[in-house]
Motif scaffolding. Structure first.
Motif, short mmCIF file in Angstrom:
data_model
loop_
_atom_site.label_atom_id
_atom_site.label_comp_id
_atom_site.label_asym_id
_atom_site.label_seq_id
_atom_site.Cartn_x
_atom_site.Cartn_y
_atom_site.Cartn_z
N ARG A 197 0.82 -1.21 0.00
CA ARG A 197 0.00 0.00 0.00
C ARG A 197 0.86 1.26 0.00
O ARG A 197 0.39 2.33 -0.38
CB ARG A 197 -0.91 0.00 1.24
N ASP A 198 2.13 1.11 0.45
CA ASP A 198 3.00 2.27 0.56
C ASP A 198 4.21 2.08 -0.35
O ASP A 198 5.36 2.18 0.06
CB ASP A 198 3.46 2.42 2.02
N ALA A 199 3.95 1.77 -1.63
CA ALA A 199 5.02 1.44 -2.56
C ALA A 199 5.99 2.60 -2.77
O ALA A 199 7.10 2.39 -3.26
CB ALA A 199 4.43 1.02 -3.91
N GLY A 200 5.61 3.80 -2.42
CA GLY A 200 6.52 4.93 -2.57
C GLY A 200 7.75 4.82 -1.70
O GLY A 200 8.76 5.48 -1.94
N ARG A 201 7.68 3.99 -0.67
CA ARG A 201 8.83 3.81 0.22
C ARG A 201 9.61 2.52 -0.13
O ARG A 201 10.37 2.02 0.67
CB ARG A 201 8.37 3.73 1.68
N GLU A 202 9.40 1.96 -1.32
CA GLU A 202 10.06 0.72 -1.69
C GLU A 202 11.57 0.88 -1.59
O GLU A 202 12.14 1.85 -2.08
CB GLU A 202 9.67 0.32 -3.12
N GLY A 203 12.21 -0.08 -0.93
CA GLY A 203 13.65 -0.04 -0.76
C GLY A 203 14.12 0.70 0.48
O GLY A 203 15.29 0.65 0.82
N GLU A 204 13.22 1.39 1.16
CA GLU A 204 13.60 2.12 2.37
C GLU A 204 13.97 1.13 3.48
O GLU A 204 13.39 0.05 3.58
CB GLU A 204 12.43 3.00 2.83
N ARG A 205 14.94 1.51 4.31
CA ARG A 205 15.32 0.68 5.45
C ARG A 205 15.19 1.51 6.71
O ARG A 205 15.46 2.72 6.72
CB ARG A 205 16.75 0.16 5.29
N PHE A 206 14.77 0.83 7.77
CA PHE A 206 14.55 1.54 9.02
C PHE A 206 14.91 0.61 10.18
O PHE A 206 14.44 -0.52 10.25
CB PHE A 206 13.08 1.98 9.14
N GLU A 207 15.76 1.09 11.09
CA GLU A 207 16.17 0.30 12.24
C GLU A 207 15.38 0.69 13.47
O GLU A 207 15.12 1.87 13.70
CB GLU A 207 17.67 0.47 12.52
N VAL A 208 15.00 -0.32 14.23
CA VAL A 208 14.25 -0.09 15.46
C VAL A 208 14.98 -0.79 16.60
O VAL A 208 15.28 -1.99 16.52
CB VAL A 208 12.82 -0.65 15.35
N ARG A 209 15.28 -0.05 17.64
CA ARG A 209 15.93 -0.63 18.82
C ARG A 209 14.85 -1.27 19.70
O ARG A 209 13.84 -0.63 20.02
CB ARG A 209 16.67 0.47 19.58
N VAL A 210 15.08 -2.51 20.08
CA VAL A 210 14.08 -3.26 20.83
C VAL A 210 14.58 -3.51 22.25
O VAL A 210 15.62 -4.16 22.45
CB VAL A 210 13.78 -4.61 20.14
N GLU A 211 13.85 -3.02 23.21
CA GLU A 211 14.13 -3.29 24.61
C GLU A 211 12.87 -3.92 25.21
O GLU A 211 11.93 -3.21 25.59
CB GLU A 211 14.52 -2.01 25.35
N PRO A 212 12.83 -5.25 25.28
CA PRO A 212 11.59 -5.92 25.69
C PRO A 212 11.11 -5.55 27.09
O PRO A 212 11.91 -5.38 28.01
CB PRO A 212 11.97 -7.41 25.62
N ARG A 213 9.80 -5.43 27.21
CA ARG A 213 9.20 -5.25 28.52
C ARG A 213 9.10 -6.59 29.23
O ARG A 213 9.15 -6.66 30.46
CB ARG A 213 7.79 -4.65 28.35
N LEU A 214 8.96 -7.66 28.43
CA LEU A 214 8.83 -9.01 28.99
C LEU A 214 9.87 -9.91 28.35
O LEU A 214 9.96 -9.99 27.12
CB LEU A 214 7.43 -9.55 28.76
N LEU A 215 10.67 -10.58 29.16
CA LEU A 215 11.68 -11.52 28.69
C LEU A 215 11.29 -12.94 29.08
O LEU A 215 10.77 -13.17 30.16
CB LEU A 215 13.05 -11.19 29.29
N ALA A 216 11.56 -13.87 28.19
CA ALA A 216 11.34 -15.29 28.48
C ALA A 216 12.40 -16.09 27.76
O ALA A 216 12.86 -15.70 26.68
CB ALA A 216 9.94 -15.74 28.06
N SER A 217 12.77 -17.23 28.32
CA SER A 217 13.84 -18.04 27.74
C SER A 217 13.34 -19.04 26.71
O SER A 217 14.15 -19.73 26.09
CB SER A 217 14.59 -18.79 28.85
N GLN A 218 12.01 -19.12 26.51
CA GLN A 218 11.45 -20.06 25.55
C GLN A 218 10.43 -19.37 24.66
O GLN A 218 9.61 -18.58 25.15
CB GLN A 218 10.80 -21.25 26.25
#
Length: 312
Positions: free
Chosen positions: A216-237
């Motif tokens: 739907r947003d083909a105008g941004r084709e090829g764009e890259r975007f990084e997101v830093r993830v700091e989980p609120r909930l951690l689990a080992s499985q």
């Protein structure tokens, strides 16, 4: 000469004595072991000298066992037979999958392995022991023959073979998105609650989103975007993470294979469906050995064929 060396030499001469008897002559035995009659005779004399007994009566045409030789031969022949049996057992291990194959993999790989390892069912002497755990285990301590690892691989003490990759999917429960809003761009993910596994490096993970391809947003084709993830909930499985995602706790990045059933039922929905996450590389990992037994070679081949068929 050490006792160990003396015994080694004696065992060789005992085996040669059995070969002489089985061959019927010293010259025939020499041909079978790739030696000369004089060298074989010398080894026989050394054995008889060590025993203090004559084992064979020798003439120009034939050999016959002395009484001592008759008593000594059965044990020497049995020793040679046991050695050949030991070699045959290792040849089977090398050429035919048998014994226990200990294979470690993340919990979510159970279904994949049930399909990928189907060719191993043709080998009735093989037992399969799956060690499924999302926390990487010590291959040496747990006597693991083969392990599957996902993501970056940096352990130089192990041998890693890239099998392929698995597609990742950002998703969430409809309930969570109804409460917190539907992102339309990766930048909208800031402030959302994340579910994840404890990072192995001790630092937050980064997700690399690749722009829409004909969406739907083909105008941004090829764009890259990084997101830093700091989980609120951690689990080992991952099973626990998926359960929390289904309960509406937050955003979850799962393997497409793992979440497809929940998504087909509408219990999870894709987030940013026009944006792609880089696939996660899958490696087959073995301890550093020069030669692998047949059970490992056949398992590796089955896994490689499976990922090749997936086009991963």
């Amino acid at each position: 000469m050490s006792d160990a060396t003396a015994w080694t030499d004696k065992l060789k001469r005992m085996a040669l004595f059995a070969e002489i008897v089985d061959s019927g002559s010293i010259s025939a035995a020499a041909r079978r072991v790739g030696s000369t009659p004089s060298a074989v005779s010398q080894q026989l004399r050394l054995l008889e000298g060590a025993l203090g007994l004559v084992l064979l009566h020798r003439s120009t045409r034939r050999i016959t066992l002395t009484e001592a030789g008759e008593r000594y031969y059965p044990a020497c022949a049995a020793m040679v037979a046991q050695a050949r049996s030991a070699d045959a057992a290792l040849e089977r291990l090398r050429d035919e999958p048998e014994g226990e194959l200990r294979l470690a993999a993340p919990i979510g790989f159970g279904e994949l392995l049930s399909t990928a390892l189907e060719p191993l069912r043709r080998h009735p002497r093989l037992r399969l022991h799956l060690l499924l755990d999302d926390t990487p285990i010590d291959l040496i301590a747990e006597r693991v023959d083969l392990a599957l690892r996902v993501g970056r691989f940096t352990d130089s003490s192990l041998v890693a073979r890239r099998l392929g990759a698995l597609q990742r999917q950002l998703c969430a429960a409809p309930r969570y998105l109804a409460e917190r809003g539907w992102p339309s761009h990766p930048r909208d993910l800031a402030g959302h609650d994340w579910l994840g596994m404890p990072p192995r490096s001790g630092t937050a993970d980064t997700l690399d989103f690749q722009g829409p391809e004909g969406g739907r947003d083909a105008g941004r084709e090829g764009e890259r975007f990084e997101v830093r993830v700091e989980p609120r909930l951690l689990a080992s499985q991952v099973t626990a993470l998926q359960a929390m995602a289904l309960a509406g706790w937050g955003l979850y990045v799962g393997m497409s294979d793992d979440v497809r059933h929940a998504m087909a039922a509408g219990r999870l929905v894709p987030v940013l469906p026009d944006w792609r996450l880089a696939p996660a590389a899958v490696f087959a990992v073995t301890p550093r050995r020069s030669e692998q037994p047949a059970k490992v070679r056949h398992a590796l081949q089955a896994l490689q064929l499976h990922f090749a068929a997936r086009g991963a």
